[in-house]
Design a protein around this motif. Structure first.
Motif, PDB file in Angstrom:
ATOM      1  N   ASN A 130       0.836  -1.202   0.000  1.00 45.91           N
ATOM      2  CA  ASN A 130       0.000   0.000   0.000  1.00 45.91           C
ATOM      3  C   ASN A 130       0.872   1.254   0.000  1.00 45.91           C
ATOM      4  OD1 ASN A 130      -2.388  -1.431   0.056  1.00 45.91           O
ATOM      5  ND2 ASN A 130      -2.708  -1.216   2.263  1.00 45.91           N
TER       6      ASN A 130
ATOM      7  N   GLY B  94       1.616   3.201  -3.386  1.00 44.38           N
ATOM      8  CA  GLY B  94       0.845   4.434  -3.266  1.00 44.38           C
ATOM      9  C   GLY B  94       1.643   5.673  -3.589  1.00 44.38           C
TER      10      GLY B  94
ATOM     11  N   TYR C  74     -10.570  -0.746   3.709  1.00 41.98           N
ATOM     12  CA  TYR C  74      -9.847  -0.982   2.451  1.00 41.98           C
ATOM     13  C   TYR C  74      -9.262  -2.378   2.523  1.00 41.98           C
ATOM     14  CZ  TYR C  74      -6.481  -0.359  -1.382  1.00 41.98           C
ATOM     15  OH  TYR C  74      -5.754  -0.496  -2.551  1.00 41.98           O
TER      16      TYR C  74
ATOM     17  N   MET D 170      -7.609   2.739  -3.303  1.00 46.36           N
ATOM     18  CA  MET D 170      -6.728   3.618  -2.535  1.00 46.36           C
ATOM     19  C   MET D 170      -6.186   4.732  -3.416  1.00 46.36           C
ATOM     20  SD  MET D 170      -3.271   2.622  -0.482  1.00 46.36           S
ATOM     21  CE  MET D 170      -1.852   3.715  -0.628  1.00 46.36           C
TER      22      MET D 170
ATOM     23  N   LEU E   2      -8.302   7.973  -4.713  1.00 48.51           N
ATOM     24  CA  LEU E   2      -9.271   7.928  -3.634  1.00 48.51           C
ATOM     25  C   LEU E   2     -10.637   8.405  -4.125  1.00 48.51           C
ATOM     26  CD1 LEU E   2      -7.275   9.539  -0.673  1.00 48.51           C
ATOM     27  CD2 LEU E   2      -8.020   7.151  -0.805  1.00 48.51           C
TER      28      LEU E   2
ATOM     29  N   THR F  56     -10.379   4.462   9.565  1.00 44.41           N
ATOM     30  CA  THR F  56     -10.009   3.662   8.392  1.00 44.41           C
ATOM     31  C   THR F  56      -9.411   2.358   8.884  1.00 44.41           C
ATOM     32  OG1 THR F  56      -7.816   4.688   8.238  1.00 44.41           O
ATOM     33  CG2 THR F  56      -9.590   5.651   6.895  1.00 44.41           C
TER      34      THR F  56
ATOM     35  N   GLU G  51      -7.215  -1.138   7.411  1.00 46.53           N
ATOM     36  CA  GLU G  51      -6.501  -1.724   6.275  1.00 46.53           C
ATOM     37  C   GLU G  51      -5.524  -2.787   6.751  1.00 46.53           C
ATOM     38  OE1 GLU G  51      -3.290   0.799   4.546  1.00 46.53           O
ATOM     39  OE2 GLU G  51      -3.886   2.230   6.100  1.00 46.53           O
TER      40      GLU G  51
ATOM     41  N   PHE H  86      -3.165   3.298   3.072  1.00 41.68           N
ATOM     42  CA  PHE H  86      -4.481   3.867   2.838  1.00 41.68           C
ATOM     43  C   PHE H  86      -4.828   4.951   3.854  1.00 41.68           C
ATOM     44  CE2 PHE H  86      -9.155   3.589   3.574  1.00 41.68           C
ATOM     45  CZ  PHE H  86      -9.566   4.118   2.361  1.00 41.68           C
TER      46      PHE H  86
END
Length: 643
Positions: free
Chosen positions: A438, A442, A514, A543, A546, A563, A565, A572
């Motif tokens: 992630n 990301g 997520y 993710m 978004l 959140t 994850e 995320f």
């Protein structure tokens, strides 16, 4: 289960020093008992079986010949090291392998002085061993450094990078190539072993050095022909030209199950002079246990099993595994689009692509343990109009990060990344945890990132990836079974960057999930409802990009936003926090709490135990929500007891 094996000779071995007191004639019996002990232990714990069975005699020979732990032995990959663990003072704990607070399934520096280097991923031993050998030279310490590399690890480029470096140095490095799939050259009986023993010994080496001296006295124009003649003569018998060209003195191939041959050859190598040496040892994966010999892939890693029958004990499940859902979904897409191809890095079974291969043998490419090459290879195919799905475990995709950025993302190539084993993986521990994709993906511009909330969502994401052609796209999913949800007959193409509301609640708590923590989020929501709270539950799906509209709406209409994850810091939750802060959505009443895998390496345990410790199970999610709402510790305990 069978009775525990009788091991009278092994019972006397508490360390390699005890082993070195045995006569060479006793070593075959010790190897037989060691193999029986390993089979019995793994039948109780599960774990990697075939590779360790193949190196039993080699492990005995190494500890008989080398002065461990002063001499260093690095096992690569570390899952070959179960026999080594039994011989190095850990036999009393061998039935705790891969269990919580038990022995690691890999070599681990913190576990024993006999494990000089941890190796969960492959192909690192020659680099590490060369570093150790050079350090010993610098410090004036005389020791042997032995890198045992095998079980496919020689297919990775890093091994050859290290050999190329080592071949230009005179450091004292011994590489044992454990060739357990006949991938380079098979042994050809007693003559080949005799030649290997001969060329490893002082007489041949001395003659060779004398010949070099004579050659240097010849006219210069005869130097190169003489060198090539000697090289040809050796390679004709030994097949070691590649390693010689890399600067290694090559010995082999030899039968890795014959201690009568192994021990004197290793003694010769131990007593040789400076410079790198490679000993090519041919072994059989699963050696000595018929089920593992006959089905090396299925017995590479096993659950608990019956020693007599070989039958593995697997808990029944009403839900398919995420891996199998990926495979069946990809097959559906490939049936409709002949441009779809699959790429794996030595894990066709682990990624489910063996099923794809049965139907499309010309459209799957196993590149070996070479994730960097796999990604750029897929990029090349994408540049010519194919639709490559690159199926790689999260932990192994880490090794190809530069290729993801440089070869795929910068060029905007539509490579599809199927990221298996996302999040905690349980018994394989921190070396295999898929906690970081992630965060590291990301950060890559132009990358589309998805995470499946359940197995039906995974099917939709495979279809979405197949249809997406504007750049790289990735979807992640965990190890294990799905949730048992109803499966669609066919995947649907999802709108890019759009999540979904699963439960519309009041204005107190919103939980944005997520990935497959979704089931625990929904279970936590039921507990919160029992406490008089009515949370809103959303599945982010994406993710990157978004769903900014969804996040802004949740932030503006709720007091608390969580959140959840299966990933670490920088993932995320960090992306959501950045969006909220950048848009002034944290300036008011909103209390935001990201729930993620903690910023620490977590030792092996069950997946459920690991997520509970991270606060990512239903109890942890409820606790986080109540804490954000202002419950003190006493009120929280009372509420949890009520829920």
């Amino acid at each position: 289960m069978a009775d525990k094996p009788q091991t009278p000779l092994l019972d006397t071995i508490h360390s390699p020093a005890d082993l070195r007191t045995l006569a060479q004639e006793q070593l075959p019996q010790l190897a037989d008992e060691l193999r029986a002990e390993m089979i019995d232990a793994v039948s109780v714990t599960g774990g990697h079986l075939g590779a360790g069975l193949g190196v039993v005699e080699l492990t005995v020979a190494l500890h008989a010949v080398f002065d461990t732990p002063h001499d260093r032995i690095i096992f690569d990959v570390g899952h070959q090291a179960y026999p080594h663990k039994i011989l190095t003072g850990r036999r009393d704990r061998i039935r705790t392998l891969r269990q919580k607070d038990g022995l690691s399934g890999f070599t681990r520096r913190a576990e024993s002085e006999y494990d000089p280097f941890g190796a969960g991923h492959s192909s690192t031993s020659i680099s590490a061993g060369l570093g150790m050998a050079v350090a010993s030279q610098q410090l004036g310490v005389k020791r042997n450094v032995v890198a045992v590399i095998g079980d496919g690890a020689m297919s990775a480029g890093m091994a050859y990078e290290a050999m190329n470096n080592a071949g230009a140095m005179d450091a004292r490095l011994i590489v044992i190539l454990n060739d357990n799939d006949m991938s380079i050259a098979p042994p050809t009986g007693a003559l080949r072993t005799y030649l290997a023993r001969l060329v490893s010994g002082p007489v041949y080496r001395g003659t060779r050095e004398a010949a070099k001296t004579i050659v240097h006295k010849l006219p210069p124009f005869l130097h190169e022909p003489a060198r090539r003649t000697e090289e040809f003569a050796r390679s004709f018998f030994t097949g070691g030209t590649l390693f010689e060209e890399l600067g290694f003195y090559y010995v082999g191939p030899i039968d890795g199950h014959n201690l009568e041959h192994l021990v004197p050859i290793l003694e010769n190598v131990r007593d040789a002079g400076e410079g790198p040496i490679l000993v090519h040892v041919v072994t059989r994966k699963g050696k000595g246990y018929a089920p593992a010999e006959n089905s090396a892939d299925k017995y590479h890693g096993v659950s608990r099993f019956n020693v007599i029958t070989g039958a593995q004990a697997k808990a029944p499940s009403n839900a398919p595994s995420y891996t199998s859902v990926f495979a069946s979904s990809l097959i559906q897409e490939a049936e409709a689009d002949d441009r779809i191809v699959a790429v794996t890095a030595a894990m066709p079974t682990g990624t489910g692509l063996d099923k794809f291969e049965e139907l499309f043998p010309s459209r799957i490419f196993d590149v070996g343990i070479a994730e960097q090459h796999a990604v750029t290879f897929a990029a090349g195919m994408a540049s010519e109009g194919l639709k490559p799905f690159c199926a790689i475990y999260s932990t192994f995709l880490q090794r190809a990060y530069d290729q993801v950025i440089h070869d795929v993302a910068i060029q905007g190539l539509p490579v599809r990344f199927a990221i298996d084993r996302a999040g905690y993986v349980g018994a394989d521990g921190p070396t295999h945890a898929g906690n970081y994709d992630n965060a590291y993906l990301g950060a890559v511009p132009g990358m589309v990132l998805m995470a499946a909330g359940d197995e039906a969502e995974l099917r939709h994401m495979v279809a979405t990836a197949a249809a997406y052609d504007r750049g790289p796209i990735a979807f992640r999913y965990p190890r294990g079974e799905g949730m048992g949800v109803d499966m669609p007959a066919r995947g649907e193409i999802l709108p890019i960057g759009k999540g979904r509301i699963l439960r519309q609640g009041g204005g107190s708590v919103a939980i944005l999930s997520y990935g497959t923590r979704l089931s625990e989020v929904l279970a936590a929501a039921d507990k919160l409802v029992a406490l008089g709270l009515n949370p809103t539950i959303a599945d982010a799906r994406f993710m990157k990009p978004l769903d900014q509209d969804l996040i802004a709406r949740l932030a503006q209409t709720h007091d608390v936003m969580l959140t959840a994850e299966e990933g670490g810091l920088g993932g995320f939750g960090s992306h959501v926090a950045s969006f909220l802060a950048s848009n002034g959505l944290l300036d008011g009443k909103l209390r935001f709490r990201p729930l993620m895998i903690p910023d620490t390496f977590v030792e092996h345990a069950t997946q459920d135990d690991m997520y509970a410790a991270a606060g990512l199970d239903r109890a942890g999610i409820v606790t986080a929500a109540l804490g954000a709402l202002g419950y003190d510790e006493a009120a929280m305990k009372a509420a949890l007891a009520k829920a």
